[in-house]
Write a protein that holds these residues in place. Structure first.
Motif, PDB file in Angstrom:
ATOM      1  N   PHE A 203      46.395 -34.346 -54.343  1.00  0.00           N
ATOM      2  CA  PHE A 203      47.022 -34.372 -53.037  1.00  0.00           C
ATOM      3  C   PHE A 203      46.387 -35.445 -52.150  1.00  0.00           C
ATOM      4  O   PHE A 203      45.275 -35.915 -52.396  1.00  0.00           O
ATOM      5  CB  PHE A 203      46.896 -33.005 -52.350  1.00  0.00           C
ATOM      6  CG  PHE A 203      47.677 -31.917 -53.036  1.00  0.00           C
ATOM      7  CD1 PHE A 203      49.009 -31.717 -52.721  1.00  0.00           C
ATOM      8  CD2 PHE A 203      47.078 -31.119 -53.996  1.00  0.00           C
ATOM      9  CE1 PHE A 203      49.736 -30.711 -53.338  1.00  0.00           C
ATOM     10  CE2 PHE A 203      47.792 -30.124 -54.616  1.00  0.00           C
ATOM     11  CZ  PHE A 203      49.126 -29.907 -54.300  1.00  0.00           C
ATOM     12  N   LEU A 204      47.113 -35.797 -51.111  1.00  0.00           N
ATOM     13  CA  LEU A 204      46.624 -36.786 -50.159  1.00  0.00           C
ATOM     14  C   LEU A 204      45.336 -36.325 -49.485  1.00  0.00           C
ATOM     15  O   LEU A 204      44.452 -37.129 -49.195  1.00  0.00           O
ATOM     16  CB  LEU A 204      47.698 -37.067 -49.098  1.00  0.00           C
ATOM     17  CG  LEU A 204      47.327 -38.061 -47.995  1.00  0.00           C
ATOM     18  CD1 LEU A 204      47.030 -39.433 -48.576  1.00  0.00           C
ATOM     19  CD2 LEU A 204      48.444 -38.153 -46.947  1.00  0.00           C
ATOM     20  N   GLY A 205      45.196 -35.029 -49.239  1.00  0.00           N
ATOM     21  CA  GLY A 205      43.983 -34.512 -48.615  1.00  0.00           C
ATOM     22  C   GLY A 205      42.749 -34.790 -49.448  1.00  0.00           C
ATOM     23  O   GLY A 205      41.679 -35.124 -48.915  1.00  0.00           O
ATOM     24  N   ALA A 206      42.858 -34.682 -50.776  1.00  0.00           N
ATOM     25  CA  ALA A 206      41.721 -34.982 -51.652  1.00  0.00           C
ATOM     26  C   ALA A 206      41.359 -36.456 -51.585  1.00  0.00           C
ATOM     27  O   ALA A 206      40.181 -36.827 -51.582  1.00  0.00           O
ATOM     28  CB  ALA A 206      42.051 -34.573 -53.087  1.00  0.00           C
ATOM     29  N   LEU A 207      42.382 -37.301 -51.524  1.00  0.00           N
ATOM     30  CA  LEU A 207      42.115 -38.736 -51.414  1.00  0.00           C
ATOM     31  C   LEU A 207      41.408 -39.066 -50.105  1.00  0.00           C
ATOM     32  O   LEU A 207      40.508 -39.906 -50.060  1.00  0.00           O
ATOM     33  CB  LEU A 207      43.424 -39.513 -51.522  1.00  0.00           C
ATOM     34  CG  LEU A 207      43.302 -41.044 -51.445  1.00  0.00           C
ATOM     35  CD1 LEU A 207      42.457 -41.573 -52.600  1.00  0.00           C
ATOM     36  CD2 LEU A 207      44.678 -41.694 -51.453  1.00  0.00           C
TER      37      LEU A 207
ATOM     38  N   VAL B  28      51.014 -33.254 -49.069  1.00  0.00           N
ATOM     39  CA  VAL B  28      51.577 -34.433 -49.726  1.00  0.00           C
ATOM     40  C   VAL B  28      51.011 -34.525 -51.133  1.00  0.00           C
ATOM     41  O   VAL B  28      49.804 -34.690 -51.322  1.00  0.00           O
ATOM     42  CB  VAL B  28      51.253 -35.717 -48.937  1.00  0.00           C
ATOM     43  CG1 VAL B  28      51.849 -36.932 -49.644  1.00  0.00           C
ATOM     44  CG2 VAL B  28      51.778 -35.615 -47.506  1.00  0.00           C
ATOM     45  N   LEU B  29      51.879 -34.406 -52.122  1.00  0.00           N
ATOM     46  CA  LEU B  29      51.470 -34.522 -53.516  1.00  0.00           C
ATOM     47  C   LEU B  29      51.608 -35.970 -53.957  1.00  0.00           C
ATOM     48  O   LEU B  29      52.689 -36.555 -53.897  1.00  0.00           O
ATOM     49  CB  LEU B  29      52.335 -33.621 -54.402  1.00  0.00           C
ATOM     50  CG  LEU B  29      52.067 -33.676 -55.911  1.00  0.00           C
ATOM     51  CD1 LEU B  29      50.670 -33.162 -56.221  1.00  0.00           C
ATOM     52  CD2 LEU B  29      53.128 -32.876 -56.667  1.00  0.00           C
ATOM     53  N   LEU B  30      50.492 -36.574 -54.415  1.00  0.00           N
ATOM     54  CA  LEU B  30      50.524 -37.965 -54.853  1.00  0.00           C
ATOM     55  C   LEU B  30      50.922 -38.088 -56.317  1.00  0.00           C
ATOM     56  O   LEU B  30      51.751 -38.920 -56.667  1.00  0.00           O
ATOM     57  CB  LEU B  30      49.150 -38.618 -54.614  1.00  0.00           C
ATOM     58  CG  LEU B  30      48.691 -38.702 -53.152  1.00  0.00           C
ATOM     59  CD1 LEU B  30      47.341 -39.378 -53.053  1.00  0.00           C
ATOM     60  CD2 LEU B  30      49.735 -39.444 -52.311  1.00  0.00           C
ATOM     61  N   PHE B  31      50.339 -37.266 -57.185  1.00  0.00           N
ATOM     62  CA  PHE B  31      50.772 -37.267 -58.590  1.00  0.00           C
ATOM     63  C   PHE B  31      50.308 -35.961 -59.223  1.00  0.00           C
ATOM     64  O   PHE B  31      49.452 -35.234 -58.690  1.00  0.00           O
ATOM     65  CB  PHE B  31      50.213 -38.478 -59.361  1.00  0.00           C
ATOM     66  CG  PHE B  31      48.711 -38.506 -59.481  1.00  0.00           C
ATOM     67  CD1 PHE B  31      48.054 -37.821 -60.501  1.00  0.00           C
ATOM     68  CD2 PHE B  31      47.951 -39.224 -58.572  1.00  0.00           C
ATOM     69  CE1 PHE B  31      46.679 -37.845 -60.614  1.00  0.00           C
ATOM     70  CE2 PHE B  31      46.570 -39.270 -58.681  1.00  0.00           C
ATOM     71  CZ  PHE B  31      45.935 -38.568 -59.702  1.00  0.00           C
TER      72      PHE B  31
END
Length: 277
Positions: free
Chosen positions: A113-117, A102-105
């Motif tokens: 990506f959502l994984g980093a968040l 999932v790419l957030l921005f």
């Protein structure tokens, strides 16, 4: 009879006797969260710190007096700080080591990506859980009672304990003396000017009188301790006892059981934030 924060008959506005945390030994409130705080340093999932935060907040709500600053810290400040830290830690996470589904921005070649968040959120929640767990004892114990409990239960030499207590008493006195010095400088016109250079110059002017006041105060404390034969005997008579009762053991054991259940359930519930290794 003297009353303290753990005295069940103390009925003042700061330490209401009808809240159970104030009636516990300070060492019980400090020792109960220590095992789970050590475990949190090695966890990487979201569920464990979240449940620990919920447990600590529930204990504080039930057993402590919730003042307005504490309520703002728990219900406003903590979520805001967790959100900011999650995003900040997520930015420092290597994009190649997290789930990129999932790419957030995207800014240029950088992709968030959502994984980093989620990885940043896990780190932020761990730090927040450590803070809230520390508040269980920090909000309901006083420095003098912690020192007295360490001397009476842990057998810390009273020479060391009360020296630390005297140093603890220096802190508010320094704040008062600093305000007096600032007022004197303003009256004499020594606090003029604006900007960072003027602020540094004013701060440098506070150092010498503040240091002189600290030396005078330390000398008075040393003379007072010598005149009372402080340190001449192996033990001393305490002004009041800080007992470790059965209810302190019950609180610690129940806290350990609940926190162990949280850790076990979190480990069996599923993995933490998805990473690639």
């Amino acid at each position: 009879m003297s009353t303290t924060s753990i005295d069940p008959y103390a009925t003042n506005g700061t330490h209401p006797a009808n809240r159970f945390l104030y009636r516990l030994n300070p060492l019980a409130k400090l020792g109960a969260p220590l095992p789970v705080m050590a475990v949190l340093a090695f966890t990487r999932d979201l569920l464990t710190p979240t449940l620990c935060i919920a447990l600590a907040v529930a204990i504080i709500l039930i057993g402590a007096r919730l003042t307005r600053p504490v309520a703002l810290l728990l219900f406003v400040g903590l979520p805001v700080v967790v959100g900011i830290m999650s995003f900040s830690f997520g930015l420092w996470t290597d994009p190649g080591k997290v789930d990129q589904s999932v790419l957030l921005f995207q800014i240029g070649d950088y992709r968030f990506f959502l994984g980093a968040l989620l990885v940043g959120l896990a780190t932020a929640l761990r730090l927040a859980s450590l803070l809230v767990l520390a508040l269980i004892g920090g909000l309901t114990s006083t420095g003098p009672d912690v020192v007295r409990a360490m001397i009476q239960q842990l057998h810390v030499p009273y020479r060391i304990g009360y020296t630390a207590l005297a140093a603890y008493r220096f802190v508010p006195r320094f704040g008062h003396e600093l305000e007096v010095i600032r007022s004197a400088h303003r009256v004499r016109g020594m606090a003029e000017g604006r900007g960072p250079i003027a602020a540094v110059r004013r701060t440098a002017g506070y150092v010498v009188p503040l240091l002189a006041g600290a030396i005078r105060h330390a000398e008075r404390v040393a003379l007072a301790m010598d005149s009372r034969a402080f340190g001449a005997h192996r033990t001393r008579t305490e002004r009041y006892r800080v007992p470790f009762r059965a209810r302190d053991w019950i609180f610690m054991i129940l806290f350990w059981l609940v926190s162990a259940t949280i850790v076990w359930w979190s480990l069996t519930a599923g993995p933490g934030p998805v990473t690639r290794g």
